[in-house]
Structure formats: structure tokens, C-alpha cells
Design a protein around this motif. Sequence first.
Motif, PDB file in Angstrom:
ATOM      1  N   HIS A   1      -6.178  -7.753  -2.282  1.00 59.05           N
ATOM      2  CA  HIS A   1      -5.631  -7.490  -0.954  1.00 59.05           C
ATOM      3  C   HIS A   1      -6.449  -8.156   0.159  1.00 59.05           C
ATOM      4  O   HIS A   1      -6.096  -8.048   1.331  1.00 59.05           O
TER       5      HIS A   1
ATOM      6  N   CYS B   1       4.908   3.780  -3.742  1.00 54.67           N
ATOM      7  CA  CYS B   1       5.727   2.811  -3.006  1.00 54.67           C
ATOM      8  C   CYS B   1       6.927   3.464  -2.316  1.00 54.67           C
ATOM      9  O   CYS B   1       7.509   2.872  -1.411  1.00 54.67           O
TER      10      CYS B   1
ATOM     11  N   GLU C   1       6.339   3.292   1.195  1.00 54.46           N
ATOM     12  CA  GLU C   1       6.330   1.968   1.853  1.00 54.46           C
ATOM     13  C   GLU C   1       7.729   1.351   1.797  1.00 54.46           C
ATOM     14  O   GLU C   1       8.453   1.362   2.784  1.00 54.46           O
ATOM     15  N   ILE C   2       8.141   0.855   0.628  1.00 53.18           N
ATOM     16  CA  ILE C   2       9.486   0.248   0.552  1.00 53.18           C
ATOM     17  C   ILE C   2      10.557   1.323   0.792  1.00 53.18           C
ATOM     18  O   ILE C   2      11.582   1.050   1.436  1.00 53.18           O
TER      19      ILE C   2
ATOM     20  N   THR D   1       6.609   4.163  -7.859  1.00 49.20           N
ATOM     21  CA  THR D   1       5.151   4.066  -7.926  1.00 49.20           C
ATOM     22  C   THR D   1       4.648   2.783  -7.259  1.00 49.20           C
ATOM     23  O   THR D   1       5.430   1.873  -6.997  1.00 49.20           O
ATOM     24  N   CYS D   2       3.360   2.756  -7.031  1.00 53.63           N
ATOM     25  CA  CYS D   2       2.700   1.567  -6.482  1.00 53.63           C
ATOM     26  C   CYS D   2       1.738   1.052  -7.545  1.00 53.63           C
ATOM     27  O   CYS D   2       0.725   1.695  -7.823  1.00 53.63           O
ATOM     28  N   ASP D   3       2.070  -0.078  -8.153  1.00 54.69           N
ATOM     29  CA  ASP D   3       1.254  -0.593  -9.264  1.00 54.69           C
ATOM     30  C   ASP D   3       1.106  -2.108  -9.184  1.00 54.69           C
ATOM     31  O   ASP D   3       1.480  -2.837 -10.107  1.00 54.69           O
TER      32      ASP D   3
ATOM     33  N   VAL E   1      -0.468  -8.218  -3.484  1.00 53.06           N
ATOM     34  CA  VAL E   1       0.792  -7.680  -2.957  1.00 53.06           C
ATOM     35  C   VAL E   1       1.906  -8.681  -3.294  1.00 53.06           C
ATOM     36  O   VAL E   1       2.495  -9.302  -2.423  1.00 53.06           O
TER      37      VAL E   1
ATOM     38  N   CYS F   1       5.768  -6.205  -5.418  1.00 52.49           N
ATOM     39  CA  CYS F   1       6.003  -6.001  -3.981  1.00 52.49           C
ATOM     40  C   CYS F   1       7.018  -6.961  -3.361  1.00 52.49           C
ATOM     41  O   CYS F   1       7.873  -6.537  -2.580  1.00 52.49           O
TER      42      CYS F   1
ATOM     43  N   ARG G   1      10.503  -6.329  -4.372  1.00 50.43           N
ATOM     44  CA  ARG G   1      10.855  -4.967  -3.950  1.00 50.43           C
ATOM     45  C   ARG G   1      11.380  -4.958  -2.510  1.00 50.43           C
ATOM     46  O   ARG G   1      12.190  -4.125  -2.140  1.00 50.43           O
TER      47      ARG G   1
END
Length: 453
Positions: free
Chosen positions: A65, A337, A340-341, A378-380, A386, A390, A393
Motif C-alpha cells: 500500500h 470490503c 469500502e466497495i 471480505t478484504c483480502d 490494492v 480491488c 471490484r
Amino acid sequence: MAITISLFDLYKIGPGPSSSHTMGPMTAGLDFQKRLQKLDDEDLARADHLGVTLYGSLSATGKGHGTDRAVVAGLLGWHPEEVDPDEFDLLLTPEDKPRVFKIKNKELPCDQKTVAFGPIQHGFAHANTLEISLDAKGESILHKKYYSVGGGFIQWDGWRPLERKDPKYQFETMEGLKTILRKKGMDIPDVVMANEIAMTGLSGSEIEEKLDHILEVMESSLERGLNTRGPLPGEIGLGRKAAGLAQRAQEETHKPGRILLMFNAYALAVAEENAAGHVVVTAPTMGSCGVMPAVVRLAREYFRADRKTLRRGLMTAAVIGFLAKHNASISGAEVGCQGEIGVASAMAAAFLAQVRGASMDILANAAEIALEHHLGMTCDPVKGYVQIPCVERNAMGAVKAYNAYLLASAGDPGKQKVSFDQVIQVMLDTGRDMSCKYKETSLGGLAVSMAQC
Ligand code: SF4
């Protein structure tokens, strides 16, 4: 407590790829840098080290990141809105020019050793924690622990929200907002505008100007993304797809297919720009920054929405982000996620409903449907970049937003079984139950199964 988030807390401009892992740490670095300027000369004279330790999700996925670069950029006094993405890319790499931290007359070394990657498991108050310390002979002169709580927002122990005047119309749930709208005969953009004026002291035209700037940055990131090909940075070697999709759209003779191809390309274009570390707008985060620009372009291009309509759409979408942030979270490290999304998609669904002139109930239902069908996500991120899942998505979130608006506009809106307030609560509960493996640590899911890619 009433919501006191400003439009420009939610829509922020800065370099990607992550609001919690890039913009938040950069803002923390900048905050610490300002505190350093207030130290007396005697303390500064004996200082011999300025260092950062990242914990939890920031440590687990900080390399991918660019968290180390971001916090150092902040300590160097760089602002997210003004940072040069090329200079930012080079920071802390062997190709960069030598850098030093300058605090008044004092100079301290700035290099890769400035940032340490601490334990992933920790007992701090938030998953995304970092500590910054100015030391002399191993003893701290100034030390601060920061929490990067999502969407580029930072907090610390004893943190209090920015002192703002009270919003004119106070609410903290969708039901509360609906009551105000019914009583006053207003619509959402009018309430948002009145609150923004009351809280920030800006005039209506200043707020419109700032919203126009947000729209311009969304548009320019989309254009750049549509016109760039090649691999994204990092070890995955993921290729950009937006330009190729846009080209396919030109060759497509079937009109609905062409629109769908372009709509996907818009979302991918901005998400790819974010993944490349270029300047985007958080909406509500950087990981999910492609969803809103995609619906903005769709509205402009296919629904012929004018500037005023787009601004009003942005204000309505912001309310969805405010409610999600205030009552749950927009941080992948906190709720996965879906925050976020999922929230970006709900904002986009409300935006489309606003632009199409839908009723308040349809608008709230559209946001509810969009978020409902991201619950549990989930965020994986693979290798902490990213990029996978991501980037795609964002395209899925944009398409789902449009579909959510279509579904909400069919049937009797008064008979919707799940309310927006309920789905926000479910998102929070689901996020709390989610293993930390699936909350931006890259310890589970795709991040593990794709570890060799
Ligand atoms: S998986 Fe979703 S929440 Fe996680 S980094 Fe990617 S976009 Fe953000």
C-alpha cells in the motif's frame, strides 16, 4: 450525537492506493511534523532519531500500500492534495535523491530504516495503528500513537472531532433524515448544503466550487486511466484493462453492450489510477474510488446530467457515506470490503436515484439494496496491493449500484422489508464477527490462495 462530517472530509483528493494505508498515514506524518515545529530548540538540538512503527494491518500490507512512503512523505511536509505522484513513487527507493527531515534548523536522516514494520497482532484501539517518535539516545522527546480509521481520517487517544458549529438539520440515521425532509418539505441536497454552510462557514458558491473541483479530479483520473495501458506497479504484474475495454466498446455494435463496456471501463480506469499511486478522490475510500466517478460519467454522458445535477448527486451520495461512517465503518481493516466497495456502491446507487429524480424512499432503498448485496464481503488484497480483487471490484460495485437503483424503482417503495439503517447495523455486526484474516491483513482468502502469483 448528530453527524458533523463535512462533504470534504468524505471527498478528499490525494495519491493512492489506499485512504487508510496511504492518505491516513501521510496525514499522521504531517500532523506529527507540525507538532515537531513547536518543540523548543534545546529538545531539537539533542534529537538523534525520527522513527515510525506500523502495526496490525498497516504492518501486514503496508509495503504493497506504500504506507512507509506515505508516512515519510507526511513527515517531510508533503500534503496529500499537492503531492507530485512521480516524486511520491520514487520516495524511499534506491533511485530517489537523498532526503533529510528538516525540523527548524535540525536535520535528521530519512531513509528506509525510518519505518519499522511491527507486530500484526496487537492490543491497540484500532486495527490500523502507527507510532511516530522523535528520540534522543533511545529516549523519547515526542511520541504519538495514531489510528488510521478509514477514508483518510486519523484519530489518537483523547482525539476529539474538529470543533465545528452545529449542523442546521441534525440527524444520525436515515429515518431521522427522512423525518426532517418530510417536515420541512426539503430534499437531501438542500439539507446537505445548509448543514455544510452552518458547519464550515463556507458560502454556497464556495461549496459549489469545491464540489466542482472534486468532479474535475474524478474526471481527470478517469481520463488518465482510460488512456493508459501496461502493467500496474508492484510484483503481481497485473495489466491495466480499462483502455482495452473502452476500445472494445467502440467496436461493439450492440448499444446496451457498448454502454456496459464503457461503464466498466470508467470504474476500472479510476481504480487502476489509484493502484498506480496517482491522484484520485476518496469516495468513500481510495480502494473504492472508481465506483462514484463511473456513475458520474454515466450520468453526464448517457443521462445528459448538467453540472448542477451532478453536484446534487454528489451531496446525496455523501449522505450515504456519512451514515455508514457514523453508524458503522468505511474501513476495510474494521469491517472488510463491505465497508469500502459496499458503501461506495450504496453511495452510487443513491447518486443515480438523485440524478434520475427518484423519490426519497426509492433513493434510500437503492442504497440499501446496493449495500445488502455486498454484506460479508471480505478484504483480502493479494500481496497487500490494492489490485486483486480491488480493481475489478470497483467495476462490480458500479454495475451493482445501477442494478440496485433499477430494483429499487420497481414495485412499491413503501413495502421494502429491509431499511438502510438496518443494513448499516448488519454490516457493522458482520464486520465485527469477521476474522481479522479477512480485514486488510492479507492473511486469508485470495491473498493466501494467490500467494505465488
Ligand atoms: S479488498 Fe476492498 S477493502 Fe480491501 S483493499 Fe481492496 S478495495 Fe479496499
